[in-house]
Motif scaffolding. Structure first.
Motif, PDB file in Angstrom:
ATOM      1  N   ASN A  47     -25.762 -63.146  53.579  1.00 24.79           N
ATOM      2  CA  ASN A  47     -26.700 -62.178  53.013  1.00 24.79           C
ATOM      3  C   ASN A  47     -26.602 -62.126  51.494  1.00 24.79           C
ATOM      4  OD1 ASN A  47     -27.667 -61.487  55.512  1.00 24.79           O
ATOM      5  ND2 ASN A  47     -26.427 -59.640  55.718  1.00 24.79           N
ATOM      6  N   LEU A  48     -25.400 -62.250  50.968  1.00 26.99           N
ATOM      7  CA  LEU A  48     -25.197 -62.108  49.538  1.00 26.99           C
ATOM      8  C   LEU A  48     -25.600 -63.341  48.749  1.00 26.99           C
ATOM      9  CD1 LEU A  48     -21.815 -60.235  49.732  1.00 26.99           C
ATOM     10  CD2 LEU A  48     -23.874 -59.342  48.686  1.00 26.99           C
ATOM     11  N   THR A  49     -25.525 -64.509  49.347  1.00 25.11           N
ATOM     12  CA  THR A  49     -25.785 -65.750  48.613  1.00 25.11           C
ATOM     13  C   THR A  49     -27.153 -66.350  48.934  1.00 25.11           C
ATOM     14  OG1 THR A  49     -24.676 -67.050  50.355  1.00 25.11           O
ATOM     15  CG2 THR A  49     -23.330 -66.286  48.511  1.00 25.11           C
ATOM     16  N   ARG A  50     -27.926 -65.700  49.778  1.00 28.49           N
ATOM     17  CA  ARG A  50     -29.158 -66.333  50.252  1.00 28.49           C
ATOM     18  C   ARG A  50     -30.185 -66.567  49.144  1.00 28.49           C
ATOM     19  NH1 ARG A  50     -29.470 -60.930  51.745  1.00 28.49           N
ATOM     20  NH2 ARG A  50     -31.369 -59.837  51.099  1.00 28.49           N
ATOM     21  N   SER A  51     -30.148 -65.743  48.069  1.00 29.26           N
ATOM     22  CA  SER A  51     -31.166 -65.872  47.026  1.00 29.26           C
ATOM     23  C   SER A  51     -30.641 -66.518  45.747  1.00 29.26           C
ATOM     24  CB  SER A  51     -31.726 -64.480  46.693  1.00 29.26           C
ATOM     25  OG  SER A  51     -30.698 -63.652  46.192  1.00 29.26           O
ATOM     26  N   LEU A  52     -29.379 -66.931  45.729  1.00 28.53           N
ATOM     27  CA  LEU A  52     -28.806 -67.531  44.516  1.00 28.53           C
ATOM     28  C   LEU A  52     -28.996 -69.039  44.529  1.00 28.53           C
ATOM     29  CD1 LEU A  52     -25.445 -65.546  44.227  1.00 28.53           C
ATOM     30  CD2 LEU A  52     -27.582 -65.119  43.007  1.00 28.53           C
ATOM     31  N   SER A  53     -29.402 -69.600  43.389  1.00 25.28           N
ATOM     32  CA  SER A  53     -29.573 -71.044  43.286  1.00 25.28           C
ATOM     33  C   SER A  53     -28.223 -71.731  43.136  1.00 25.28           C
ATOM     34  CB  SER A  53     -30.447 -71.380  42.072  1.00 25.28           C
ATOM     35  OG  SER A  53     -29.772 -71.046  40.869  1.00 25.28           O
ATOM     36  N   ARG A  54     -28.221 -73.058  43.273  1.00 25.21           N
ATOM     37  CA  ARG A  54     -26.977 -73.817  43.125  1.00 25.21           C
ATOM     38  C   ARG A  54     -26.419 -73.669  41.716  1.00 25.21           C
ATOM     39  NH1 ARG A  54     -27.055 -79.929  45.087  1.00 25.21           N
ATOM     40  NH2 ARG A  54     -27.488 -78.768  47.001  1.00 25.21           N
ATOM     41  N   GLU A  55     -27.302 -73.633  40.708  1.00 27.97           N
ATOM     42  CA  GLU A  55     -26.833 -73.473  39.331  1.00 27.97           C
ATOM     43  C   GLU A  55     -26.199 -72.100  39.125  1.00 27.97           C
ATOM     44  OE1 GLU A  55     -29.764 -74.590  40.236  1.00 27.97           O
ATOM     45  OE2 GLU A  55     -29.574 -76.705  39.664  1.00 27.97           O
ATOM     46  N   GLU A  56     -26.806 -71.060  39.708  1.00 26.68           N
ATOM     47  CA  GLU A  56     -26.249 -69.721  39.564  1.00 26.68           C
ATOM     48  C   GLU A  56     -24.908 -69.601  40.269  1.00 26.68           C
ATOM     49  OE1 GLU A  56     -30.197 -66.899  39.256  1.00 26.68           O
ATOM     50  OE2 GLU A  56     -29.718 -67.830  41.170  1.00 26.68           O
ATOM     51  N   MET A  57     -24.739 -70.313  41.370  1.00 25.50           N
ATOM     52  CA  MET A  57     -23.484 -70.232  42.109  1.00 25.50           C
ATOM     53  C   MET A  57     -22.323 -70.812  41.328  1.00 25.50           C
ATOM     54  SD  MET A  57     -23.809 -68.567  44.872  1.00 25.50           S
ATOM     55  CE  MET A  57     -22.271 -69.019  45.667  1.00 25.50           C
ATOM     56  N   GLN A  58     -22.598 -71.606  40.273  1.00 24.31           N
ATOM     57  CA  GLN A  58     -21.521 -72.126  39.442  1.00 24.31           C
ATOM     58  C   GLN A  58     -20.873 -71.022  38.622  1.00 24.31           C
ATOM     59  OE1 GLN A  58     -23.185 -75.281  37.096  1.00 24.31           O
ATOM     60  NE2 GLN A  58     -23.540 -76.632  38.834  1.00 24.31           N
ATOM     61  N   ASP A  59     -21.630 -69.971  38.303  1.00 22.22           N
ATOM     62  CA  ASP A  59     -21.101 -68.848  37.530  1.00 22.22           C
ATOM     63  C   ASP A  59     -20.909 -67.602  38.380  1.00 22.22           C
ATOM     64  OD1 ASP A  59     -20.964 -70.065  34.945  1.00 22.22           O
ATOM     65  OD2 ASP A  59     -23.147 -69.980  34.856  1.00 22.22           O
ATOM     66  N   VAL A  60     -21.203 -67.695  39.673  1.00 19.70           N
ATOM     67  CA  VAL A  60     -21.070 -66.554  40.575  1.00 19.70           C
ATOM     68  C   VAL A  60     -20.177 -66.956  41.739  1.00 19.70           C
ATOM     69  CG1 VAL A  60     -22.276 -64.918  42.051  1.00 19.70           C
ATOM     70  CG2 VAL A  60     -23.370 -65.734  39.955  1.00 19.70           C
ATOM     71  N   ASP A  61     -19.088 -66.214  41.928  1.00 19.81           N
ATOM     72  CA  ASP A  61     -18.167 -66.483  43.030  1.00 19.81           C
ATOM     73  C   ASP A  61     -18.227 -65.302  44.001  1.00 19.81           C
ATOM     74  OD1 ASP A  61     -16.097 -67.599  44.582  1.00 19.81           O
ATOM     75  OD2 ASP A  61     -14.610 -66.389  43.534  1.00 19.81           O
ATOM     76  N   VAL A  62     -18.567 -65.581  45.269  1.00 15.51           N
ATOM     77  CA  VAL A  62     -18.689 -64.531  46.280  1.00 15.51           C
ATOM     78  C   VAL A  62     -17.592 -64.704  47.311  1.00 15.51           C
ATOM     79  CG1 VAL A  62     -20.158 -63.491  48.037  1.00 15.51           C
ATOM     80  CG2 VAL A  62     -21.179 -64.393  45.938  1.00 15.51           C
ATOM     81  N   GLN A  63     -16.831 -63.635  47.548  1.00 15.96           N
ATOM     82  CA  GLN A  63     -15.800 -63.654  48.566  1.00 15.96           C
ATOM     83  C   GLN A  63     -15.912 -62.384  49.404  1.00 15.96           C
ATOM     84  OE1 GLN A  63     -11.741 -64.815  47.474  1.00 15.96           O
ATOM     85  NE2 GLN A  63     -12.473 -65.281  45.418  1.00 15.96           N
ATOM     86  N   VAL A  64     -15.583 -62.514  50.699  1.00 12.10           N
ATOM     87  CA  VAL A  64     -15.550 -61.364  51.593  1.00 12.10           C
ATOM     88  C   VAL A  64     -14.145 -61.275  52.170  1.00 12.10           C
ATOM     89  CG1 VAL A  64     -16.517 -60.273  53.637  1.00 12.10           C
ATOM     90  CG2 VAL A  64     -17.987 -61.659  52.156  1.00 12.10           C
ATOM     91  N   LEU A  65     -13.444 -60.190  51.858  1.00 14.80           N
ATOM     92  CA  LEU A  65     -12.078 -59.994  52.320  1.00 14.80           C
ATOM     93  C   LEU A  65     -12.002 -58.676  53.072  1.00 14.80           C
ATOM     94  CD1 LEU A  65     -10.161 -61.054  49.075  1.00 14.80           C
ATOM     95  CD2 LEU A  65     -10.653 -62.459  51.070  1.00 14.80           C
ATOM     96  N   LYS A  66     -11.758 -58.769  54.400  1.00 11.23           N
ATOM     97  CA  LYS A  66     -11.634 -57.582  55.254  1.00 11.23           C
ATOM     98  C   LYS A  66     -12.847 -56.666  55.118  1.00 11.23           C
ATOM     99  CE  LYS A  66      -6.582 -57.662  55.129  1.00 11.23           C
ATOM    100  NZ  LYS A  66      -5.328 -56.930  54.844  1.00 11.23           N
ATOM    101  N   GLY A  67     -14.036 -57.272  55.076  1.00  8.53           N
ATOM    102  CA  GLY A  67     -15.270 -56.500  55.043  1.00  8.53           C
ATOM    103  C   GLY A  67     -15.684 -56.005  53.679  1.00  8.53           C
ATOM    104  N   VAL A  68     -14.867 -56.223  52.655  1.00  7.64           N
ATOM    105  CA  VAL A  68     -15.212 -55.815  51.291  1.00  7.64           C
ATOM    106  C   VAL A  68     -15.726 -57.035  50.534  1.00  7.64           C
ATOM    107  CG1 VAL A  68     -14.362 -54.836  49.129  1.00  7.64           C
ATOM    108  CG2 VAL A  68     -13.487 -53.988  51.319  1.00  7.64           C
ATOM    109  N   VAL A  69     -16.850 -56.867  49.858  1.00  7.44           N
ATOM    110  CA  VAL A  69     -17.504 -57.982  49.166  1.00  7.44           C
ATOM    111  C   VAL A  69     -17.101 -57.977  47.692  1.00  7.44           C
ATOM    112  CG1 VAL A  69     -19.708 -59.020  48.551  1.00  7.44           C
ATOM    113  CG2 VAL A  69     -19.451 -57.850  50.747  1.00  7.44           C
TER     114      VAL A  69
END
Length: 308
Positions: free
Chosen positions: A132-154
């Motif tokens: 849900n969190l990464t569905r709208s981010l482009s590949r270029e944006e993902m280079q500067d955006v790191d998404v992690q989910v740990l125990k339900g916290v984003v």
């Protein structure tokens, strides 16, 4: 293959740089800049690779913990089953003890199944949130955006190169599109709490209106909060701005690549209990094993024992 292509490009640029007399000064300078840019890109790719390796190691550690718990419970079940077998081979005077052993074995079976279900539900919940969190981010944006989910916290980590003007807490123009997408995600989960946390490296700040890295990190967190509120309509009651200065590192400050990773802003999205349950209900059925489903490969199914 990408790394090989990168090294080949570096080699070609290096070879060209060794012949400065064959090209003009301007072209030589351009080639030098290209060479430096490729070197920087290689370091970024290497840092990203190391970060992924660390995430993989953390996931493997969690899986190992589940496996250890399962192994311990299986050993407990076997010990109880052995004790039950000995009781069954003795006289009828041990009926009371047999009943207790049956209850303990069935309780252990239920706990094993609970561990299996908890692991599968946790994996599915993390997958739903990440998608849900990464569905709208482009590949270029993902280079500067790191998404992690740990125990339900984003945890959404944004690099300062993408967010701010150099040495400032003002939001850059190039950050607008990425922030708008993140704001839409935050708006989709309208009841979640959002903490925006600024982080810096340990290099002292030298601006008259900013005393130290504590100030800078707090101002950067506040800038993102105000952008989310004023430009993208996020309810300010959900938002908290914070700064952790140079004291929440994810890498060593002894290298430039480490300092670059430490200069970041984290957006931490925390669901409440009812949102946790809703997300669990959204988890794909084929990713979650229920008590009536088959036991995963590598684990022997243990059925409840009826009392005699």
């Amino acid at each position: 293959m990408k790394r090989l292509s990168l090294y080949m490009g570096l080699a070609m640029i290096a070879a060209t740089l060794l012949l400065p007399g064959c090209v003009g000064t301007r072209k030589y300078r351009t080639l030098q800049e290209n060479y430096d840019a490729v070197l920087l890109k290689e370091r970024e790719v290497s840092a990203r690779y190391q970060d992924v390796q660390r995430q993989l190691s953390s996931a493997n550690t969690q899986i190992k913990s589940f496996e250890d718990q399962l192994a311990s419970e299986r050993a407990n079940v076997k010990a109880l089953q052995d004790a039950l077998d000995k009781c069954l081979s003795s006289t009828n005077q041990g009926n009371v003890n047999i009943s207790k052993l049956v209850d303990e074995i069935n309780a252990s079976n239920r706990y094993i199944q609970h561990l299996v279900n908890a692991k599968n539900k946790s994996d599915s919940l993390n997958m739903v949130l990440t998608n849900n969190l990464t569905r709208s981010l482009s590949r270029e944006e993902m280079q500067d955006v790191d998404v992690q989910v740990l125990k339900g916290v984003v945890y959404i980590s944004l690099s300062d190169n993408m967010l701010y003007k150099s040495g400032s807490y003002e939001i850059s123009e190039q950050a607008g599109e990425t922030l708008s997408k993140i704001a839409k995600i935050i708006m989709d989960y309208s009841d979640y709490e959002v903490l925006v946390e600024g982080n810096t490296d340990n290099v002292p700040i030298s601006q008259t209106n900013i005393r130290n890295n504590w100030d800078l990190s707090a101002l950067r967190g506040s800038s993102v909060v105000q952008a989310l509120q004023n430009e993208y309509g996020v309810d300010p009651k959900r938002l908290t701005a914070a700064g952790r200065g140079e004291y929440n590192t994810v890498a060593s400050n002894d290298t430039e690549s480490g300092r670059t990773r430490n200069r970041r802003t984290q957006i931490i999205i925390t669901p409440k209990l009812d949102q946790f349950m809703e997300l669990i209900d959204k988890a794909p059925e084929n990713e979650a094993t229920t008590a009536t489903d088959s036991v995963p490969a590598g684990m022997t199914e243990v059925l409840p024992i009826e009392q005699p």
